[in-house]
Design a protein around this motif. Sequence first.
Motif, PDB file in Angstrom:
ATOM      1  N   GLU A   1       0.832  -1.211   0.000  1.00  0.00           N
ATOM      2  CA  GLU A   1       0.000   0.000   0.000  1.00  0.00           C
ATOM      3  C   GLU A   1       0.865   1.259   0.000  1.00  0.00           C
ATOM      4  N   ASP A   2       1.980   1.204   0.746  1.00  0.00           N
ATOM      5  CA  ASP A   2       2.920   2.341   0.762  1.00  0.00           C
ATOM      6  C   ASP A   2       3.485   2.591  -0.634  1.00  0.00           C
ATOM      7  N   VAL A   3       3.855   1.510  -1.305  1.00  0.00           N
ATOM      8  CA  VAL A   3       4.423   1.612  -2.652  1.00  0.00           C
ATOM      9  C   VAL A   3       3.397   2.189  -3.621  1.00  0.00           C
ATOM     10  N   ASP A   4       2.177   1.672  -3.563  1.00  0.00           N
ATOM     11  CA  ASP A   4       1.123   2.163  -4.453  1.00  0.00           C
ATOM     12  C   ASP A   4       0.848   3.640  -4.221  1.00  0.00           C
ATOM     13  N   ALA A   5       0.829   4.053  -2.962  1.00  0.00           N
ATOM     14  CA  ALA A   5       0.576   5.459  -2.632  1.00  0.00           C
ATOM     15  C   ALA A   5       1.670   6.359  -3.197  1.00  0.00           C
ATOM     16  N   GLU A   6       2.929   5.906  -3.114  1.00  0.00           N
ATOM     17  CA  GLU A   6       4.038   6.704  -3.633  1.00  0.00           C
ATOM     18  C   GLU A   6       3.997   6.777  -5.156  1.00  0.00           C
ATOM     19  N   ILE A   7       3.657   5.677  -5.808  1.00  0.00           N
ATOM     20  CA  ILE A   7       3.543   5.673  -7.270  1.00  0.00           C
ATOM     21  C   ILE A   7       2.418   6.612  -7.710  1.00  0.00           C
ATOM     22  N   ASN A   8       1.297   6.588  -6.991  1.00  0.00           N
ATOM     23  CA  ASN A   8       0.186   7.493  -7.311  1.00  0.00           C
ATOM     24  C   ASN A   8       0.596   8.953  -7.131  1.00  0.00           C
ATOM     25  N   ARG A   9       1.392   9.209  -6.090  1.00  0.00           N
ATOM     26  CA  ARG A   9       1.869  10.583  -5.858  1.00  0.00           C
ATOM     27  C   ARG A   9       2.772  11.048  -6.998  1.00  0.00           C
ATOM     28  N   LEU A  10       3.663  10.167  -7.433  1.00  0.00           N
ATOM     29  CA  LEU A  10       4.558  10.510  -8.544  1.00  0.00           C
ATOM     30  C   LEU A  10       3.775  10.725  -9.830  1.00  0.00           C
TER      31      LEU A  10
ATOM     32  N   PRO B   1       0.118   8.743 -16.410  1.00  0.00           N
ATOM     33  CA  PRO B   1      -0.709   7.612 -15.968  1.00  0.00           C
ATOM     34  C   PRO B   1       0.088   6.721 -15.019  1.00  0.00           C
ATOM     35  N   VAL B   2      -0.598   6.131 -14.063  1.00  0.00           N
ATOM     36  CA  VAL B   2       0.056   5.277 -13.071  1.00  0.00           C
ATOM     37  C   VAL B   2       0.828   4.141 -13.734  1.00  0.00           C
ATOM     38  N   GLU B   3       0.241   3.530 -14.761  1.00  0.00           N
ATOM     39  CA  GLU B   3       0.904   2.405 -15.430  1.00  0.00           C
ATOM     40  C   GLU B   3       2.211   2.827 -16.083  1.00  0.00           C
ATOM     41  N   ASP B   4       2.230   4.052 -16.622  1.00  0.00           N
ATOM     42  CA  ASP B   4       3.456   4.549 -17.251  1.00  0.00           C
ATOM     43  C   ASP B   4       4.556   4.752 -16.204  1.00  0.00           C
ATOM     44  N   VAL B   5       4.168   5.223 -15.018  1.00  0.00           N
ATOM     45  CA  VAL B   5       5.137   5.410 -13.934  1.00  0.00           C
ATOM     46  C   VAL B   5       5.709   4.054 -13.524  1.00  0.00           C
ATOM     47  N   LYS B   6       4.860   3.046 -13.419  1.00  0.00           N
ATOM     48  CA  LYS B   6       5.316   1.702 -13.042  1.00  0.00           C
ATOM     49  C   LYS B   6       6.301   1.143 -14.063  1.00  0.00           C
TER      50      LYS B   6
END
Length: 429
Positions: A378-387, A394-399
Amino acid sequence: MSQTWEKQEGNEGILTITIPAEELNTALDEAFKKVSKDINMPGFRKGKVPRQMFEKRFGVESLYQDALDILLPVHYSKAVDEAGITPVAQPDVDVEQIEKGKDVILKATVTVEPEVKLGEYKNLEGEEIDTEVTDEEVDHQIDHILTEYSDLVVKEEGAVEEGDVATIDFHGFVDGEAFEGGHAHDYEIEVGSNSFIPGFEEQMVGMAIGEEKDVNVTFPEEYHAEELAGKEAVFQVKVNALKVKETPELTDEFVADLEGREANTVDELKAELTEQVKAQKENDYEVTLKESLVARAADNADIDVPDAMVDTETSRMLQEFEQNLSQQGLNLELYTQLSGQDENALREQMKEDALKRVRTNLTLRQIAEEENIEVTDEDVDAEINRLAEQFGMPVEDVKKALGDATMIKEDVKIQKALNVLVDNRKKAE
């Protein structure tokens, strides 16, 4: 493969790696296949020399280095993992034994991450800055906006005043001799911008259009052109023309026409700017507080930082510096020419800050371990969403850009360690 790790003084140790004879034989086979492709021997086609003939003529020893090149990367990595060490530089490897039919024995001198002995990191006093917004700060922002929309208007008469843009001719002399780059025609300079040699612009104030004057200055000791550094110079200056900045009046009509602003009136603009300044000061508050707390925690820690880690961090800082230059349309080569500093001088200047960065990072990582800090999915997902929100992606592009989550996990862990310092600081009374 087997390994033994013997810690030495400081941050070095000896990693002994034993590789079974069978694996050496396999590596020798691979090495022979590689080199035999280019071997020419009478009576045999190129690449078709029998192994026995090759070893008879060149010796099996000629294959040892290629075999080591095959074996070392894989087995060194495995040995490091098994020993539970974290190297910070390339090892210095000595071959203790390599002989066909026998185990290979390698001794690698390895510099590892230092042990971190934390001192006091709780109840520290951090630097706290005021986040209240003053009228003067808002007025400064308004002045900046008005300046952006200023027009330059020709000044038909009068003298040079601070803020004027003067078009000048100048010829510079040192010891009565003209010097390279010391003259220009119709050069524009904003008086008071401090863009020229110290003292030059101040002496222009009061000059009339068409007037000529000798301006006496001294080049700074750290001037980029060594042959001029610290030298006294005389510039023959002539004012050809003057322009004055005319700033628009702050009215509701002016505000309504501003691009990128929601405000339509002066009062709304002041409220908008107040919120922006407030947000910036609150961000500065958080950054300043965290930086001061971690600096104190790092000062309290006992860390013998290896030179290799400082060198690596210095290289990283130099790379960041080059990236910043490229955003300004410059490169490192041009910068060194303009500043008179070579890359070695820049690296030397960065070393102290590099050492602080390394100490800070090691301290925070040790605090995270001491506090048993864990990073959840959940911490990782929250940081990716913030970035994703920060960069408008888009979130997928960040990943995809990040690959695995290792770097994100490390960043989140460091942030959590910083929060420990903040949450446990000495509160101002």
